[in-house]
Write a protein that holds these residues in place. Structure first.
Motif: not given
Length: 274
Positions: A215-220
């Motif tokens: 959930s925080v590894a990639f940009f939304s």
């Protein structure tokens, strides 16, 4: 809240704070960032009175106390480090504030990731226990600068390594913008997602966290657009641009790609040219 909360079902940190004291999510957002940057209960009380004129001063104080107890927690004596110092506990952000304060009061304060030093004017041997709000704010803001520097280096390397025709344009607060040749736009979007993965991983590792939630590894989402605007779907109608970007300049809405959409546009995540 941080790992699995979402704005859509009101389980993210801003929605939770809003429901805690009966304010809107946007208002809660102001509180949350102010608290992280060092604002105290008095500031929270004034904001509550500003947001809701029907509140009495005592009601605002009570709500501020509830919010701070649930988020920042309460300072209690602890023997965790063997010296009986007081630490924050019982709040959703207690550990974060303990970490921020530990860095701020260290004999030689440096940012946890790139090891950048605090200004001599705020070093503990010069100010002792004074200016704690500014010193904690320095940990937050300078760590954000570390994040930006790591991103810029990663993007430059990926652009060079995979022959992506683009260059850094501007950074605005928590945004980075790149000018990229149209045919390379999807590979550049993938490079941004990968850069966030690398940078988040570096931060987590330096803080002793050896796992990274997706959930925080990639940009939304990564915006792809032909002009500089806040959101790629904004029409930008103004008194001097009454026909919108589409009507006046024939610039259509841009795209916003999450990691899955980006993988789809790059043949499963290929950075090399086809």
């Amino acid at each position: 809240m941080t790992l699995q909360g979402s704005k859509g079902d009101a389980t993210d940190v801003h929605s939770k704070t809003a429901s805690l004291v009966g304010i809107s999510r946007d208002e809660a957002k102001v509180f949350n960032y102010a608290r992280i940057y060092g604002a105290g209960k008095n500031f929270a009380q004034k904001l509550l009175l500003q947001f809701n004129h029907r509140l009495t001063k005592s009601e605002a104080t009570a709500k501020a106390n509830i919010m701070y107890k649930a988020t920042k927690g309460v300072k209690k004596s602890s023997s965790v480090y063997g010296n009986g110092e007081k630490l924050w506990s019982g709040g959703s952000e207690s550990e974060m504030f303990n970490g921020l304060e530990a860095t701020a009061v260290a004999p030689d304060p440096r940012t946890p990731v790139l090891g950048c030093k605090i200004t001599k004017a705020l070093q503990p041997q010069n100010v002792y226990d004074e200016f704690m709000t500014s010193r904690i704010n320095w940990v937050v803001q300078s760590s954000a600068v570390d994040y930006l520097h790591l991103m810029l280096v990663s993007m430059r390397w990926l652009f060079d390594e995979f022959d992506i025709n683009g260059r850094f344009c501007i950074s605005i607060h928590d945004e980075v913008r790149y000018l990229v040749k149209s045919e390379d736009r999807y590979r550049a979007a993938l490079a941004l997602h990968i850069t966030n993965l690398y940078t988040r991983s570096m931060f987590a590792y330096k803080l002793g966290i050896y796992d990274l939630p997706q959930s925080v590894a990639f940009f939304s989402g990564v915006d792809i657009d032909q002009c500089l605007r806040k959101e790629s779907s904004m029409s930008c109608k103004t008194p001097s641009n009454i026909h919108s970007m589409q009507g006046s300049y024939h610039i259509a809405d841009g795209e916003v790609l999450d990691i899955y959409q980006t993988l789809k546009q790059t043949n499963g995540g290929k950075l090399f040219k086809s």
